[in-house]
Design a protein around this motif. Structure first.
Motif, mmCIF file in Angstrom:
data_model
loop_
_atom_site.group_PDB
_atom_site.id
_atom_site.type_symbol
_atom_site.label_atom_id
_atom_site.label_comp_id
_atom_site.label_asym_id
_atom_site.label_seq_id
_atom_site.Cartn_x
_atom_site.Cartn_y
_atom_site.Cartn_z
ATOM 1 N N LYS A 1 -5.551 1.636 -8.288
ATOM 2 C CA LYS A 1 -6.466 2.531 -7.543
ATOM 3 C C LYS A 1 -8.024 2.392 -7.456
ATOM 4 O O LYS A 1 -8.515 2.320 -8.652
ATOM 5 C CB LYS A 1 -6.107 4.077 -7.586
ATOM 6 C CG LYS A 1 -6.785 4.905 -6.392
ATOM 7 C CD LYS A 1 -6.227 6.350 -6.427
ATOM 8 C CE LYS A 1 -6.823 7.141 -5.440
ATOM 9 N NZ LYS A 1 -6.198 8.447 -5.477
ATOM 10 N N LYS B 1 0.834 -1.104 -0.037
ATOM 11 C CA LYS B 1 -0.039 -0.128 -0.034
ATOM 12 C C LYS B 1 0.858 1.111 -0.009
ATOM 13 O O LYS B 1 2.089 1.226 0.720
ATOM 14 C CB LYS B 1 -0.849 0.043 1.236
ATOM 15 C CG LYS B 1 -1.914 -1.051 1.286
ATOM 16 C CD LYS B 1 -3.071 -0.956 2.052
ATOM 17 C CE LYS B 1 -3.948 -2.166 1.994
ATOM 18 N NZ LYS B 1 -4.930 -2.266 0.953
ATOM 19 N N GLY C 1 -3.836 6.360 -1.417
ATOM 20 C CA GLY C 1 -4.758 5.181 -1.951
ATOM 21 C C GLY C 1 -4.631 4.296 -2.984
ATOM 22 O O GLY C 1 -5.137 3.590 -3.534
ATOM 23 N N PHE C 2 -3.445 4.638 -3.446
ATOM 24 C CA PHE C 2 -2.698 3.576 -4.229
ATOM 25 C C PHE C 2 -2.257 2.239 -3.692
ATOM 26 O O PHE C 2 -1.681 2.172 -2.563
ATOM 27 C CB PHE C 2 -1.556 4.098 -5.228
ATOM 28 C CG PHE C 2 -2.087 5.085 -6.216
ATOM 29 C CD1 PHE C 2 -2.027 6.525 -5.789
ATOM 30 C CD2 PHE C 2 -2.131 4.646 -7.521
ATOM 31 C CE1 PHE C 2 -2.651 7.369 -6.743
ATOM 32 C CE2 PHE C 2 -2.820 5.719 -8.260
ATOM 33 C CZ PHE C 2 -2.981 6.831 -8.231
ATOM 34 N N GLU C 3 -2.050 0.968 -4.458
ATOM 35 C CA GLU C 3 -1.684 -0.076 -3.924
ATOM 36 C C GLU C 3 -0.953 -1.027 -5.042
ATOM 37 O O GLU C 3 -1.457 -0.677 -6.278
ATOM 38 C CB GLU C 3 -2.626 -0.976 -3.201
ATOM 39 C CG GLU C 3 -3.726 -1.425 -4.007
ATOM 40 C CD GLU C 3 -5.005 -2.461 -3.204
ATOM 41 O OE1 GLU C 3 -4.868 -2.098 -2.002
ATOM 42 O OE2 GLU C 3 -5.350 -3.280 -3.751
ATOM 43 N N ASP D 1 -5.376 13.027 -9.549
ATOM 44 C CA ASP D 1 -4.594 11.594 -9.822
ATOM 45 C C ASP D 1 -4.001 12.004 -11.222
ATOM 46 O O ASP D 1 -3.283 11.011 -11.804
ATOM 47 C CB ASP D 1 -5.205 10.445 -9.596
ATOM 48 C CG ASP D 1 -5.548 10.201 -8.295
ATOM 49 O OD1 ASP D 1 -6.788 9.651 -7.994
ATOM 50 O OD2 ASP D 1 -4.706 10.466 -7.351
ATOM 51 N N VAL E 1 -10.545 6.709 -8.580
ATOM 52 C CA VAL E 1 -9.556 8.076 -8.799
ATOM 53 C C VAL E 1 -10.167 9.203 -8.551
ATOM 54 O O VAL E 1 -11.555 9.681 -8.987
ATOM 55 C CB VAL E 1 -8.914 7.722 -10.236
ATOM 56 C CG1 VAL E 1 -7.985 6.440 -10.339
ATOM 57 C CG2 VAL E 1 -9.911 7.858 -11.425
#
Lengths: 113, 113
Positions: free
Chosen positions: B78, B58, B62-64, B85, B81
């Motif tokens: 994500k 992570k 909020g991106f992984e 972003d 979005v």
């Protein structure tokens, strides 16, 4: 807050001029890098340095040289600028160690006319 | 030596929709993997990195990303979005005992309302 500072955001130079791009980091990092960024090609490594006065060629060193006289400062030199060196130049630094993150400067957009 | 392929050069997406950016790498040694983001007229900043351990990583905003060794992939996701972003995203790899990042060509994400 960590910082890598490049001396100019925008530069316009004439063909044949000697050009200096300066980069300073305040994190006491051992490693410093110069990349060139072009659309569709990503970032390509020009030169890097792992210690004062030490340097190694990257993937595209032709037409460039570098200088690292002090740990915090890494200079990129275009000996005789050409129009095909018009690009975005990014400086980065990192600590020695496995998988360490590279920190980047804001970039210098160089135009050679 | 390592190399990185980002499979999509442009990804348009509507606000609040999910997004996935694909990255594949090749290397003869074990690697560490990174995703960087570049907002317009800025340098690169780290989103997340995989060094070892859990294959799901992570990051910020909020991106992984998921590391898949058998597929040699490190795709970024994500779930929803935002306009903010909109940026260029770079996948990068570094080999064990190395300190030179190799970058993909980048993926431009454009988020529309």
């Amino acid at each position: 807050d960590v910082k890598v500072t490049q001396s100019s955001r925008y530069l316009v130079k004439r063909t044949g001029e000697k050009v200096f791009l300066e980069c300073v980091q305040d994190m006491d990092h051992e490693n410093m890098f110069w990349y060139r960024q072009d659309p569709g090609l990503g970032l390509r490594l020009i030169y890097f340095s792992y210690d004062v006065k030490m340097k190694e060629k990257g993937d595209i060193p032709e037409g460039y040289s570098v200088s690292r006289e002090k740990k915090e400062r890494f200079s990129l030199i275009l000996e005789s600028a050409s129009t095909n060196q018009t690009s975005m130049y990014l400086c980065a630094s990192s600590e020695t160690g496995e998988g360490t993150e590279a920190f980047f400067g804001q970039g210098t957009r160089l135009t050679v006319v | 030596a390592q190399s990185v392929t980002q499979l999509d050069s442009q990804v348009p997406v509507f606000e609040e929709a999910p997004v996935e950016l694909r990255c594949n790498y090749s290397s003869s040694v074990s690697v560490y993997l990174f995703w960087y983001v570049q907002y317009p007229n800025q340098g690169l900043q780290l989103l997340l990195k995989y060094l070892s351990g859990s294959t799901l990583v992570k990051g910020i905003n909020g991106f992984e990303a998921e590391f898949n060794k058998s597929q040699t992939s490190f795709h970024l996701r994500k779930p929803s979005v935002h306009i903010s972003d909109t940026a260029e995203y770079f996948c990068a790899v570094i080999g064990l005992n190395d300190y030179k990042l190799s970058f993909g060509a980048g993926t431009t994400v454009t988020v529309r309302a």
